[in-house]
Each structure stands twice: as structure tokens, then as C-alpha cells.
Design a protein around this motif. Structure first.
Motif, PDB file in Angstrom:
ATOM      1  N   HIS A 246       0.863  -1.182   0.000  1.00 46.54           N
ATOM      2  CA  HIS A 246       0.000   0.000   0.000  1.00 46.54           C
ATOM      3  C   HIS A 246       0.898   1.230   0.000  1.00 46.54           C
ATOM      4  O   HIS A 246       1.937   1.244   0.663  1.00 46.54           O
ATOM      5  CB  HIS A 246      -0.889  -0.011   1.245  1.00 46.54           C
ATOM      6  CG  HIS A 246      -2.015   0.960   1.193  1.00 46.54           C
ATOM      7  ND1 HIS A 246      -1.838   2.310   1.446  1.00 46.54           N
ATOM      8  CD2 HIS A 246      -3.336   0.793   0.920  1.00 46.54           C
ATOM      9  CE1 HIS A 246      -3.006   2.925   1.332  1.00 46.54           C
ATOM     10  NE2 HIS A 246      -3.925   2.029   1.012  1.00 46.54           N
TER      11      HIS A 246
ATOM     12  N   ASP B  93      -8.552   9.061  -0.705  1.00 45.92           N
ATOM     13  CA  ASP B  93      -8.964   7.888   0.044  1.00 45.92           C
ATOM     14  C   ASP B  93      -9.080   6.751  -0.974  1.00 45.92           C
ATOM     15  O   ASP B  93      -9.939   6.772  -1.856  1.00 45.92           O
ATOM     16  CB  ASP B  93     -10.307   8.171   0.720  1.00 45.92           C
ATOM     17  CG  ASP B  93     -10.867   6.953   1.442  1.00 45.92           C
ATOM     18  OD1 ASP B  93     -10.174   5.914   1.480  1.00 45.92           O
ATOM     19  OD2 ASP B  93     -11.994   7.042   1.956  1.00 45.92           O
ATOM     20  N   LEU B  94      -8.217   5.764  -0.847  1.00 42.87           N
ATOM     21  CA  LEU B  94      -8.197   4.706  -1.851  1.00 42.87           C
ATOM     22  C   LEU B  94      -9.498   3.920  -1.888  1.00 42.87           C
ATOM     23  O   LEU B  94      -9.879   3.401  -2.942  1.00 42.87           O
ATOM     24  CB  LEU B  94      -7.004   3.770  -1.613  1.00 42.87           C
ATOM     25  CG  LEU B  94      -5.614   4.391  -1.775  1.00 42.87           C
ATOM     26  CD1 LEU B  94      -4.547   3.314  -1.819  1.00 42.87           C
ATOM     27  CD2 LEU B  94      -5.537   5.249  -3.030  1.00 42.87           C
ATOM     28  N   GLN B  95     -10.186   3.835  -0.762  1.00 45.99           N
ATOM     29  CA  GLN B  95     -11.473   3.145  -0.774  1.00 45.99           C
ATOM     30  C   GLN B  95     -12.476   3.901  -1.630  1.00 45.99           C
ATOM     31  O   GLN B  95     -13.315   3.284  -2.307  1.00 45.99           O
ATOM     32  CB  GLN B  95     -12.009   2.989   0.654  1.00 45.99           C
ATOM     33  CG  GLN B  95     -13.258   2.095   0.752  1.00 45.99           C
ATOM     34  CD  GLN B  95     -13.036   0.709   0.185  1.00 45.99           C
ATOM     35  OE1 GLN B  95     -12.069   0.029   0.541  1.00 45.99           O
ATOM     36  NE2 GLN B  95     -13.913   0.274  -0.719  1.00 45.99           N
ATOM     37  N   ALA B  96     -12.374   5.240  -1.615  1.00 44.97           N
ATOM     38  CA  ALA B  96     -13.265   6.040  -2.468  1.00 44.97           C
ATOM     39  C   ALA B  96     -12.972   5.775  -3.938  1.00 44.97           C
ATOM     40  O   ALA B  96     -13.880   5.770  -4.782  1.00 44.97           O
ATOM     41  CB  ALA B  96     -13.086   7.519  -2.149  1.00 44.97           C
TER      42      ALA B  96
ATOM     43  N   VAL C  55     -11.787   2.906  -5.129  1.00 45.45           N
ATOM     44  CA  VAL C  55     -12.359   1.579  -5.379  1.00 45.45           C
ATOM     45  C   VAL C  55     -13.870   1.684  -5.580  1.00 45.45           C
ATOM     46  O   VAL C  55     -14.432   1.091  -6.509  1.00 45.45           O
ATOM     47  CB  VAL C  55     -12.034   0.623  -4.196  1.00 45.45           C
ATOM     48  CG1 VAL C  55     -12.777  -0.706  -4.358  1.00 45.45           C
ATOM     49  CG2 VAL C  55     -10.534   0.383  -4.096  1.00 45.45           C
ATOM     50  N   ASN C  56     -14.520   2.451  -4.722  1.00 46.99           N
ATOM     51  CA  ASN C  56     -15.982   2.601  -4.807  1.00 46.99           C
ATOM     52  C   ASN C  56     -16.392   3.252  -6.124  1.00 46.99           C
ATOM     53  O   ASN C  56     -17.454   2.920  -6.683  1.00 46.99           O
ATOM     54  CB  ASN C  56     -16.499   3.437  -3.631  1.00 46.99           C
ATOM     55  CG  ASN C  56     -16.341   2.709  -2.300  1.00 46.99           C
ATOM     56  OD1 ASN C  56     -16.188   1.489  -2.270  1.00 46.99           O
ATOM     57  ND2 ASN C  56     -16.380   3.450  -1.202  1.00 46.99           N
TER      58      ASN C  56
ATOM     59  N   VAL D 251      -5.391  -0.362  -5.373  1.00 48.52           N
ATOM     60  CA  VAL D 251      -6.781  -0.328  -5.849  1.00 48.52           C
ATOM     61  C   VAL D 251      -7.044  -1.527  -6.747  1.00 48.52           C
ATOM     62  O   VAL D 251      -8.087  -2.189  -6.654  1.00 48.52           O
ATOM     63  CB  VAL D 251      -7.068   0.986  -6.591  1.00 48.52           C
ATOM     64  CG1 VAL D 251      -8.421   0.929  -7.301  1.00 48.52           C
ATOM     65  CG2 VAL D 251      -7.023   2.166  -5.623  1.00 48.52           C
TER      66      VAL D 251
ATOM     67  N   GLN E  84      -7.681  -4.640  -4.725  1.00 46.07           N
ATOM     68  CA  GLN E  84      -9.015  -4.675  -4.112  1.00 46.07           C
ATOM     69  C   GLN E  84     -10.090  -4.988  -5.148  1.00 46.07           C
ATOM     70  O   GLN E  84     -11.037  -5.725  -4.862  1.00 46.07           O
ATOM     71  CB  GLN E  84      -9.319  -3.341  -3.426  1.00 46.07           C
ATOM     72  CG  GLN E  84      -8.530  -3.101  -2.147  1.00 46.07           C
ATOM     73  CD  GLN E  84      -9.063  -1.926  -1.349  1.00 46.07           C
ATOM     74  OE1 GLN E  84     -10.265  -1.858  -1.049  1.00 46.07           O
ATOM     75  NE2 GLN E  84      -8.193  -0.994  -1.019  1.00 46.07           N
TER      76      GLN E  84
END
Length: 416
Positions: free
Chosen positions: A35, A138-141, A143-144, A165, A168
Motif C-alpha cells: 500500500h 482515500d483509496l477506498q473512495a 475503489v468505490n 486499488v 481490491q
């Protein structure tokens, strides 16, 4: 001179870099992360190198505060139109995907816009969904963003610039593709890093003169001159109430990063003043040091000043908090101390020596001079480090005097 570059990147990027045919004057050491936020901790494990290349902007930005304290140049691989074009060409030819069927994240969306503008005959087919990566992304954002477009049926493939990313998305069983970093881009970035490292080394060898002017002779301790000369690896001379210290710019810059040296120069006021000058010759450097000393006297600021060969005044120095200190409590340092039976203080000095040399080879005499010990003691220290594979022999140096050639060594201790 061969330049060693530390490459900080994902496993996939490092594998790609290691598989490349590199320019003959460049070698790389790879430091892998899962990461981008792991980049700062990887820098603490750096072995001697001349420059650092990050695989992208996110690991560079994550490590920026650490990078600012380093004495070697750092860069990151930047995306450009070539990156976007090569990736789109591959997806069109090998995956039979149209541009409008893609969701793409990129550091700079203008690169995508430029490529699309150049491919105006495809504009009727629509544009891809674009997410621009911010410094604090924000890497989750991210991905989303890709998940939402794929699950809604608007896209068939996620194209990402971030390997974390990609991992994931793969885990979520979403069709994903890593942005292709063209070999030409990586090569150019490595060559640029090597050129800047060479330039910095050239700057570091410039002649520098320090002038120490004593204001209160009765309160002045002459041992301070010896201590300054030791930190600066300088030759000292005295002319009445002024001491001259002959050294190099690189040595001064390194000394200013050490806590011991900065404490020493702060202790000079008001008993004495210290200033530095740089130049192409000793005469020019001394004249600039004298000018810096005079400018310091007239300045409202207290501290050490330096006048360079371009007549630019720098100071008061140091401008940043010293980064090199004797960290006797560091667990890695204590572990090395235990394995080698060398004291933590000696190991800390060796790490400072490693930092100071910046991947340059050295002789037992060089180490003895830095540690202020006999050559025999330095050779015993080297033997202990060789036994633990913390040092290796890299060549021999022929001397002008009669006798056997001297061995050249390179330390393999973390330098930061």
C-alpha cells in the motif's frame, strides 16, 4: 561513476523495473510495498544510494515529510499522455474494449483529455468515466468509484493507476487493469534521477571555507576549533582572532543535519561568530565567507550564514531540524550492536558515516579518520561487520607509495 537508485513501488512495478535493460551507468535497488502509505517506513530501510524514484505520486506524497529530510534527490514516475495512449491502445487491440466502456483513475485528468482530443474521430463514442486522484485520496473512495460504474453497467473495465486499488478490485471480482507504465517513461525517469544525483555530487565537492571570528578571547575555548574541524573534516588555520576551516560544501551540508554539530554552533554566540563561503577557488570561497561574516554582523538574525559562488546568502543555518542523531534506543541499531559486539554509539557513528558517504566506497583509513580511531581499530571494526555481511569488499585502491593496494569497502547499513 555508476549511480545507484532506490526504487520504491508496488511488487508489480518493481518486477517490471528489474526486468528492464538498464543504462550501463545505473543500478537499482527495489523496495516493495503493498500500500502506498507504507512508503515512509520503507525509507528507513534504505541502503546506500544516490537517488530515490517512487513508482507514482501517491507513495511520494505519503513519504514527502521524510523525503524533505534526506540529503539525496527524490522523484516520482509521472503519468503523461504516453502512459494513457499505450494503455488505451492495449485495451482496444487486446481486450476489444472501447474508450466509453472504461472507468479510469488518474493523477491528472488533463492527460486523458489531451489523448481523447487527439483521437477526435472516436469522440462520437463517448468518454470514459474519470476519477482524478487528489494528494489526500482515500483509496477506498477510488475503489468505490470503479465499483459503482461497473455494477451499474456503465463500464466493463476499471483502469487504475494505483496497484493497491487493482488488488481490491481483483478481490471483488471486478474486471480491472493496471495502467501501463511504458518502459521509455521508466527509463527516462531513472536517467533524470541519475543526472540529478551526479549534479548534486558535483555541487557537494565544491570548495568551502569557514571563518570563525572570536569576539571574547578570554571566554573562548580553543577546543571548539578542533571540534568544528572534526565535524567538518576540515583543515584549520589561525590568523589573529580568525580561524579558517577548509572543507567542501557537501561536508557542511551533512554536518548541518547532525544534532551534535548544530548544538556546537549554537553554543558559539556571543563568544564567536561562524560563517561559510563557497567558490570555484579557495580564494573566492574565503572572500565569500568574509562577506557572509560581515553580513551576519549587520543582520538582525543570529546564526550561521553562507554566501555561495553566485553571491546568494543562505541562513541562518540550519534551516530544518537536524535529521541525523545518535539514536541509541533504536531496536534495529541495538540488534546490529548485539550481532557485531560493537557499541550502539559506534553503530550510530557508522550509520552517520554511511549517510555521509552516500554509497561511495571507502578505505580503512577513511573510516579511521571519521571515527577518530587508529587504522588497526578501524580494520577490526570492518572485520566484525564483514562477518555479519553488513559490509562488503568492492575493489582495491592503488597507492602511489610502495606497498599492497588498499581494499575498498561499502557498508550495507540503513542510512536514514
Amino acid at each position: 561513476m555508476k549511480v545507484t537508485i532506490a526504487v520504491v513501488g508496488s511488487t508489480a512495478f518493481c518486477q517490471r523495473a528489474e526486468a528492464m535493460t538498464l543504462p550501463k551507468d545505473i543500478s537499482i535497488n527495489c523496495y516493495r510495498y503493498k500500500h502506498p502509505t507504507e512508503a515512509p517506513s520503507l525509507l528507513q530501510k534504505l541502503k546506500p544510494c544516490h537517488a530515490i524514484l517512487f513508482s507514482g505520486s501517491l507513495p511520494y506524497e505519503a513519504a514527502e515529510k521524510v523525503v524533505q529530510k534526506l540529503s539525496i534527490p527524490s522523484f516520482y514516475l509521472q503519468q503523461n499522455e504516453n502512459t494513457i495512449a499505450v494503455t488505451l491502445l492495449y485495451l482496444a487491440s487486446e481486450k476489444n474494449l472501447s474508450i466509453h466502456e472504461l472507468s479510469i483513475d488518474s493523477k491528472d485528468s488533463t492527460h486523458i483529455e489531451h489523448v481523447l482530443r487527439d483521437m477526435d474521430h472516436l469522440s462520437v463514442m463517448g468518454k470514459p468515466a474519470i476519477h482524478e486522484l487528489a494528494t489526500t485520496s482515500d483509496l477506498q473512495a477510488v475503489v468505490n468509484f470503479h465499483l459503482a460504474h461497473y455494477r451499474s453497467g456503465r463500464t466493463k473495465m476499471a483502469v487504475t493507476s494505483v496497484h493497491a486499488v487493482y488488488d481490491q478490485l481483483e478481490a471483488a471480482e471486478i474486471p480491472a487493469f493496471r495502467m501501463i507504465d511504458p518502459v521509455s517513461n521508466i527509463t527516462r525517469s531513472l536517467e533524470h534521477a541519475a543526472q540529478q544525483a551526479q549534479l548534486q555530487r558535483s555541487e557537494a565537492t565544491k570548495i568551502a571555507v569557514g571563518l570563525l571570528k572570536v569576539h571574547l578571547p578570554d571566554s573562548f575555548n580553543h577546543e571548539i576549533v578542533e571540534q568544528l574541524a572534526s565535524h567538518l573534516h576540515a583543515q584549520s588555520m589561525q590568523e589573529e582572532d580568525i580561524f579558517q576551516l577548509y572543507t567542501t560544501l557537501g561536508t557542511i551540508e551533512f554536518a548541518l543535519q547532525t544534532e551534535q554539530f548544530t548544538q556546537l554552533i549554537h553554543s558559539l554566540s556571543p563568544i564567536a561568530s561562524l560563517a561559510f563561503g563557497c567558490g570555484q577557488t579557495i580564494v573566492e570561497a574565503r572572500e565569500n565567507a568574509a562577506s557572509a561574516l560581515e553580513l551576519e554582523r549587520k543582520s538582525d538574525s543570529h546564526g550561521v550564514f553562507m554566501l555561495d559562488e553566485k553571491k546568494q546568502l543562505h541562513g541562518p543555518l540550519p534551516t530544518v531540524i537536524p535529521a541525523v542523531a545518535m539514536k541509541l534506543e533504536d531496536p534495529d541499531l541495538l540488534d546490529i550492536s548485539s550481532k557485531t559486539s560493537l557499541s550502539p554509539a559506534v553503530i550510530s557513528k557508522l550509520i552517520q558515516f554511511n549517510h555521509f558517504r552516500q554509497a561511495s566506497s571507502f578505505t580503512a583509513n577513511d573510516l579511521a579518520s571519521y571515527l577518530e580511531v587508529s587504522r588497526r581499530t578501524a580494520e577490526r571494526t570492518i572485520k566484525k561487520l564483514i562477518d555479519q555481511e553488513l559490509i562488503k569488499t568492492v575493489g582495491e585502491e592503488m597507492t602511489y607509495a610502495q606497498g599492497r593496494p588498499r581494499a575498498l569497502y561499502q557498508l550495507h547499513l540503513p542510512i536514514y
